[in-house]
Design a protein around this motif. Structure first.
Motif, mmCIF file in Angstrom:
data_model
loop_
_atom_site.group_PDB
_atom_site.id
_atom_site.type_symbol
_atom_site.label_atom_id
_atom_site.label_comp_id
_atom_site.label_asym_id
_atom_site.label_seq_id
_atom_site.Cartn_x
_atom_site.Cartn_y
_atom_site.Cartn_z
ATOM 1 N N GLY A 134 -6.443 10.995 5.708
ATOM 2 C CA GLY A 134 -6.404 11.452 4.325
ATOM 3 C C GLY A 134 -6.992 12.830 4.133
ATOM 4 O O GLY A 134 -7.871 13.256 4.870
ATOM 5 N N GLU A 137 -7.802 10.325 -5.768
ATOM 6 C CA GLU A 137 -7.479 9.605 -4.538
ATOM 7 C C GLU A 137 -7.056 10.568 -3.437
ATOM 8 O O GLU A 137 -6.384 11.569 -3.671
ATOM 9 C CB GLU A 137 -6.343 8.619 -4.826
ATOM 10 C CG GLU A 137 -6.023 7.709 -3.669
ATOM 11 C CD GLU A 137 -4.902 6.742 -4.013
ATOM 12 O OE1 GLU A 137 -4.529 5.936 -3.152
ATOM 13 O OE2 GLU A 137 -4.410 6.802 -5.165
ATOM 14 N N ARG A 165 0.557 7.434 1.420
ATOM 15 C CA ARG A 165 -0.875 7.399 1.127
ATOM 16 C C ARG A 165 -1.689 7.285 2.401
ATOM 17 O O ARG A 165 -1.225 6.717 3.395
ATOM 18 C CB ARG A 165 -1.204 6.188 0.239
ATOM 19 C CG ARG A 165 -0.571 6.201 -1.126
ATOM 20 C CD ARG A 165 -0.901 4.917 -1.869
ATOM 21 N NE ARG A 165 -2.339 4.641 -1.869
ATOM 22 C CZ ARG A 165 -2.865 3.462 -2.172
ATOM 23 N NH1 ARG A 165 -2.081 2.449 -2.477
ATOM 24 N NH2 ARG A 165 -4.169 3.293 -2.161
ATOM 25 N N GLN A 199 0.823 -1.214 0.000
ATOM 26 C CA GLN A 199 0.000 0.000 0.000
ATOM 27 C C GLN A 199 0.856 1.263 0.000
ATOM 28 O O GLN A 199 0.486 2.277 -0.591
ATOM 29 C CB GLN A 199 -0.924 0.006 1.231
ATOM 30 C CG GLN A 199 -1.940 -1.129 1.265
ATOM 31 C CD GLN A 199 -3.146 -0.855 0.383
ATOM 32 O OE1 GLN A 199 -3.279 0.222 -0.201
ATOM 33 N NE2 GLN A 199 -4.020 -1.837 0.263
ATOM 34 N N GLN A 200 1.995 1.216 0.692
ATOM 35 C CA GLN A 200 2.850 2.404 0.828
ATOM 36 C C GLN A 200 4.118 2.275 -0.024
ATOM 37 O O GLN A 200 5.167 2.813 0.324
ATOM 38 C CB GLN A 200 3.231 2.611 2.302
ATOM 39 C CG GLN A 200 2.059 2.801 3.234
ATOM 40 C CD GLN A 200 1.336 4.121 2.998
ATOM 41 O OE1 GLN A 200 1.608 4.847 2.050
ATOM 42 N NE2 GLN A 200 0.405 4.453 3.881
ATOM 43 N N SER A 233 -8.584 15.176 -2.383
ATOM 44 C CA SER A 233 -7.831 15.675 -3.536
ATOM 45 C C SER A 233 -8.628 16.786 -4.230
ATOM 46 O O SER A 233 -9.853 16.742 -4.291
ATOM 47 C CB SER A 233 -7.561 14.534 -4.519
ATOM 48 O OG SER A 233 -7.000 15.009 -5.703
ATOM 49 N N ILE A 262 -5.113 12.119 -0.126
ATOM 50 C CA ILE A 262 -3.678 12.301 0.065
ATOM 51 C C ILE A 262 -3.374 12.277 1.557
ATOM 52 O O ILE A 262 -4.153 12.771 2.371
ATOM 53 C CB ILE A 262 -3.220 13.639 -0.541
ATOM 54 C CG1 ILE A 262 -3.599 13.679 -2.032
ATOM 55 C CG2 ILE A 262 -1.737 13.834 -0.390
ATOM 56 C CD1 ILE A 262 -3.711 15.052 -2.595
ATOM 57 N N SER A 263 -2.251 11.687 1.933
ATOM 58 C CA SER A 263 -1.860 11.578 3.335
ATOM 59 C C SER A 263 -1.563 12.945 3.939
ATOM 60 O O SER A 263 -0.998 13.832 3.290
ATOM 61 C CB SER A 263 -0.622 10.687 3.452
ATOM 62 O OG SER A 263 -0.033 10.805 4.728
ATOM 63 N N GLU A 290 4.980 10.703 -0.969
ATOM 64 C CA GLU A 290 4.173 9.662 -1.602
ATOM 65 C C GLU A 290 3.438 8.795 -0.579
ATOM 66 O O GLU A 290 2.886 7.754 -0.930
ATOM 67 C CB GLU A 290 5.067 8.764 -2.467
ATOM 68 C CG GLU A 290 5.720 9.478 -3.641
ATOM 69 C CD GLU A 290 4.685 9.947 -4.659
ATOM 70 O OE1 GLU A 290 3.685 9.239 -4.860
ATOM 71 O OE2 GLU A 290 4.882 11.033 -5.231
#
Length: 494
Positions: A416, A424, A373, A360-361, A419, A426-427, A371
């Protein structure tokens, strides 16, 4: 209907957790160092257990098998049964992979015990397995943290004065007078102590202890500072007054309280007789492979392998003349076999959960925090067909070491942010990284306001309100546009 006492017969079904099943659940939440301690105690309690290479099992004596069935416990574990509402969810068949055939290689990820090609695991500094006191733990770190030997000496003296909770009970001026140093030197030495692990030691009160932990977590913004400064109001339950002082709404206040509850008010109690954390030793080792996949392995340096001492078992069996002795020996053998299987299942479950987190990461491990997530326990649990509580136990107190450093598995579960283009989420950590990058790259003659940051972040796909940007900016220790303008002006003069 007559009134009076009577006897009724009822038939009910109830899940009974045997001591073995309860122990299996607890094993999941333990770190490798805690497992090492647990194994040491098991070796003392069971003469049939021994440290060895490959685990072996000895078939129990069928005539004198104990009343409780090992098979029943294994079935409960395999079916994912544990607590009535929080199953254990371990499926040995699903997670037992044959590496040689390539079966179960997740996205090119190896989850075996060793790294591919016979290569050695990354060299990690091993922090001793022996119990260390708080003072010993701190003094071991001072040499690298202190700028010179003089401050290192003062810092070591302060470490020796800390109470069992990790607080400094004497005034700093008294420390300076006792050592014949200036108050400034004593303050600098205390700052060294407060920078050590565990975060919060060296504090002179609860507020300072919590503030140090909030700063370490990048959550010490003005609102959190005001909350920590008014803990007396929190103790009295004056929530409305606290929200006015902190200038936050119900949602932000609840978030601050959740963060505050996660801090340790007495960090020093982890050491000494409490047997808590020492310096971090990773439980899982991650390394990139040449083919683009990942090698994932447990840190075997902190994970002894148990075996049944077959020869000793046969000797004892010959010497068991009475039924009671044979029953005791059979019970010890069943306990030994079960513990070996339970530890093996624990390893497989940790590797399975870690493999999904790495999958996942993947962007984080390749490109960094930008990057990272958003990820939840539920998402990982659904992906690997386990219960959320099992994933929570597996990720508790576990650390992963990779080329980017050592991270707690909980670190990879982040909230999260929506966006801007509806894509999707974003962290939050990725957002903080972008804010830091933008402020570091800004022109000293054109400092970015929070509104400007909002617009730039929106262009990068982050849909954030101005208040959220300000909150994240303060959380990572970046000043306002006015403060940054003054700071960069001073740097230009220098």
């Amino acid at each position: 209907m007559a009134l009076g006492p009577r006897l009724d017969i009822r038939q009910t079904q109830q899940l009974v957790m045997t001591p073995q099943l309860q122990q299996a659940i607890k094993l999941l939440a333990l770190s490798n160092l805690e497992i090492e301690t647990f194994i040491g105690e098991a070796l003392e309690a069971n003469p049939l257990l021994d440290i060895g290479g490959e685990a072996e099992t000895v078939a129990p004596d069928t005539e004198e098998s104990p009343a409780r069935e090992e098979g029943a416990v294994d079935r409960m574990i395999g079916e994912g049964q544990g607590e009535a509402d929080q199953p254990l969810d371990i499926d040995p068949a699903a997670i037992d992979r044959d590496r040689d055939t390539g079966d179960g290689s997740l996205f090119g990820t190896d989850t075996g015990g060793n790294f591919e090609g016979g290569g050695e695991a990354p060299q990690i500094e091993e922090h001793g397995g022996e119990e260390a006191s708080l003072v010993e733990h701190l003094v071991a770190q001072i040499g690298a943290a202190a700028p010179d030997e003089r401050l290192a000496f003062v810092a070591a003296h302060i470490a020796g004065l800390l109470d069992e909770a990790g607080y400094l009970p004497v005034p700093l001026r008294e420390v300076a007078n006792d050592l014949g140093v200036t108050l400034a030197d004593a303050e600098a030495a205390l700052a060294v102590v407060q920078s050590l692990d565990p975060t919060g030691v060296g504090a002179r009160g609860l507020s300072e202890c919590l503030a140090l932990q909030a700063k370490e977590a990048d959550r010490y913004d003005p609102c959190m500072a005001r909350l920590i400064d008014n803990l007396d109001l929190l103790a009295k339950g004056n929530i409305k007054q606290l929200k006015r002082i902190c200038s936050v709404d119900d949602e932000d206040f609840a978030d601050m309280m959740a963060e505050l509850r996660g801090y340790d008010p007495k960090p020093g109690l982890r050491f000494g007789n409490s047997g808590g954390n020492r310096a971090i030793v990773p439980d899982i080792l991650l390394r990139a492979r040449a083919d683009g996949g990942w090698d994932i392995a447990l840190n075997q340096a902190t994970l002894p392998r148990l075996v049944v001492n077959r020869s000793y078992y046969l000797e004892l069996r010959k010497a068991c003349d009475d039924k009671e002795a044979r029953s005791w020996l059979s019970e010890k053998l069943t306990d030994a076999n079960w513990l070996i299987k339970a530890l093996d299942q624990r390893q497989k479950t940790i590797l399975k959960v870690t493999a999904e987190i790495v999958k996942q990461q993947d962007g984080f491990f390749r490109h960094g925090v930008s990057e990272l997530r958003p990820l939840t326990l539920k998402a990982v649990a659904e992906a690997i067909d386990m219960h959320e509580s099992t994933v929570s136990r597996v990720t508790a107190n576990k650390y992963l070491h990779c080329e980017r450093g050592t991270f707690e598995l909980k670190y990879f579960f982040t909230s999260g942010i929506a966006s801007a283009d509806g894509g999707e989420a974003i962290s939050a950590e990725a957002v903080k990284a972008q804010i830091k990058a933008l402020t570091e790259a800004e022109d000293p003659k054109a400092i970015l306001s929070d509104d400007a940051l909002v617009e730039l972040l929106r262009q990068k796909g982050f849909d954030l309100a101005r208040r959220t940007v300000a909150k994240y900016r303060e959380a990572i220790g970046i000043g306002s546009s006015v403060q940054r303008r003054r700071q960069k002006a001073l740097e230009a003069v220098r």
